[in-house]
Scaffold this motif. Sequence first.
Motif, PDB file in Angstrom:
ATOM      1  N   ASN A 104       0.805  -1.212   0.000  1.00 55.21           N
ATOM      2  CA  ASN A 104       0.000   0.000   0.000  1.00 55.21           C
ATOM      3  C   ASN A 104       0.841   1.266   0.000  1.00 55.21           C
ATOM      4  O   ASN A 104       0.383   2.310  -0.440  1.00 55.21           O
ATOM      5  CB  ASN A 104      -0.945   0.010   1.203  1.00 55.21           C
ATOM      6  CG  ASN A 104      -1.984  -1.074   1.099  1.00 55.21           C
ATOM      7  OD1 ASN A 104      -2.340  -1.488  -0.001  1.00 55.21           O
ATOM      8  ND2 ASN A 104      -2.460  -1.545   2.234  1.00 55.21           N
ATOM      9  N   ARG A 105       2.016   1.162   0.470  1.00 55.84           N
ATOM     10  CA  ARG A 105       2.945   2.304   0.473  1.00 55.84           C
ATOM     11  C   ARG A 105       4.276   1.824  -0.096  1.00 55.84           C
ATOM     12  O   ARG A 105       5.179   1.480   0.642  1.00 55.84           O
ATOM     13  CB  ARG A 105       3.133   2.818   1.906  1.00 55.84           C
ATOM     14  CG  ARG A 105       1.885   3.439   2.462  1.00 55.84           C
ATOM     15  CD  ARG A 105       2.167   4.017   3.838  1.00 55.84           C
ATOM     16  NE  ARG A 105       0.981   4.584   4.402  1.00 55.84           N
ATOM     17  CZ  ARG A 105       0.096   3.930   5.154  1.00 55.84           C
ATOM     18  NH1 ARG A 105       0.283   2.656   5.427  1.00 55.84           N
ATOM     19  NH2 ARG A 105      -0.956   4.537   5.635  1.00 55.84           N
ATOM     20  N   PRO A 106       4.390   1.806  -1.406  1.00 55.14           N
ATOM     21  CA  PRO A 106       5.604   1.251  -2.007  1.00 55.14           C
ATOM     22  C   PRO A 106       6.831   2.116  -1.750  1.00 55.14           C
ATOM     23  O   PRO A 106       6.762   3.320  -1.648  1.00 55.14           O
ATOM     24  CB  PRO A 106       5.272   1.217  -3.497  1.00 55.14           C
ATOM     25  CG  PRO A 106       4.181   2.193  -3.671  1.00 55.14           C
ATOM     26  CD  PRO A 106       3.430   2.254  -2.383  1.00 55.14           C
ATOM     27  N   GLN A 111       8.205  -1.743  -5.421  1.00 58.47           N
ATOM     28  CA  GLN A 111       7.243  -1.017  -6.221  1.00 58.47           C
ATOM     29  C   GLN A 111       6.864  -1.846  -7.431  1.00 58.47           C
ATOM     30  O   GLN A 111       7.718  -2.479  -8.044  1.00 58.47           O
ATOM     31  CB  GLN A 111       7.861   0.319  -6.656  1.00 58.47           C
ATOM     32  CG  GLN A 111       6.897   1.239  -7.339  1.00 58.47           C
ATOM     33  CD  GLN A 111       7.533   2.598  -7.552  1.00 58.47           C
ATOM     34  OE1 GLN A 111       8.681   2.815  -7.261  1.00 58.47           O
ATOM     35  NE2 GLN A 111       6.763   3.515  -8.104  1.00 58.47           N
ATOM     36  N   ILE A 112       5.597  -1.828  -7.806  1.00 62.33           N
ATOM     37  CA  ILE A 112       5.109  -2.609  -8.941  1.00 62.33           C
ATOM     38  C   ILE A 112       4.493  -1.649  -9.942  1.00 62.33           C
ATOM     39  O   ILE A 112       3.671  -0.807  -9.598  1.00 62.33           O
ATOM     40  CB  ILE A 112       4.057  -3.649  -8.507  1.00 62.33           C
ATOM     41  CG1 ILE A 112       4.654  -4.602  -7.462  1.00 62.33           C
ATOM     42  CG2 ILE A 112       3.495  -4.393  -9.707  1.00 62.33           C
ATOM     43  CD1 ILE A 112       3.623  -5.529  -6.859  1.00 62.33           C
TER      44      ILE A 112
END
Length: 116
Positions: A104-106, A111-112
């Motif tokens: 929810n917080r990359p 990160q995607i």
Amino acid sequence: MTTISATGTSATQSSGGSDPAQQIAQLTKQVQKLTQQVKDLSNSSESSDEVQKQKDLLQAQIAQLQAQIARLEAQQAQAAQQKQQAANTASSDSAYSARTEGVNRPSDTNQIDIYV
């Protein structure tokens, strides 16, 4: 004439760097000794005026020692409270930092990229 040993607070004040619990124990022992001296004065053969003066002196010393004990106990309580607050702040900071990374917080490493 009965002589009174003046057990003041100079010994405990000079050891300011020692543990407050040890200082409190020393002061408590001094209070007990002074209290015993007050009791012993009751059995004294001196004049009542002299005995009363000595009792007043001893009671003033006892009051001074009790005030110093109260200050040391307050310092201990304040130090414990600051330590607890520091521990609470550290635990909440670590919980926040663990919560900041994730799906929810990359972060930069987590990160995607999604293309539709």
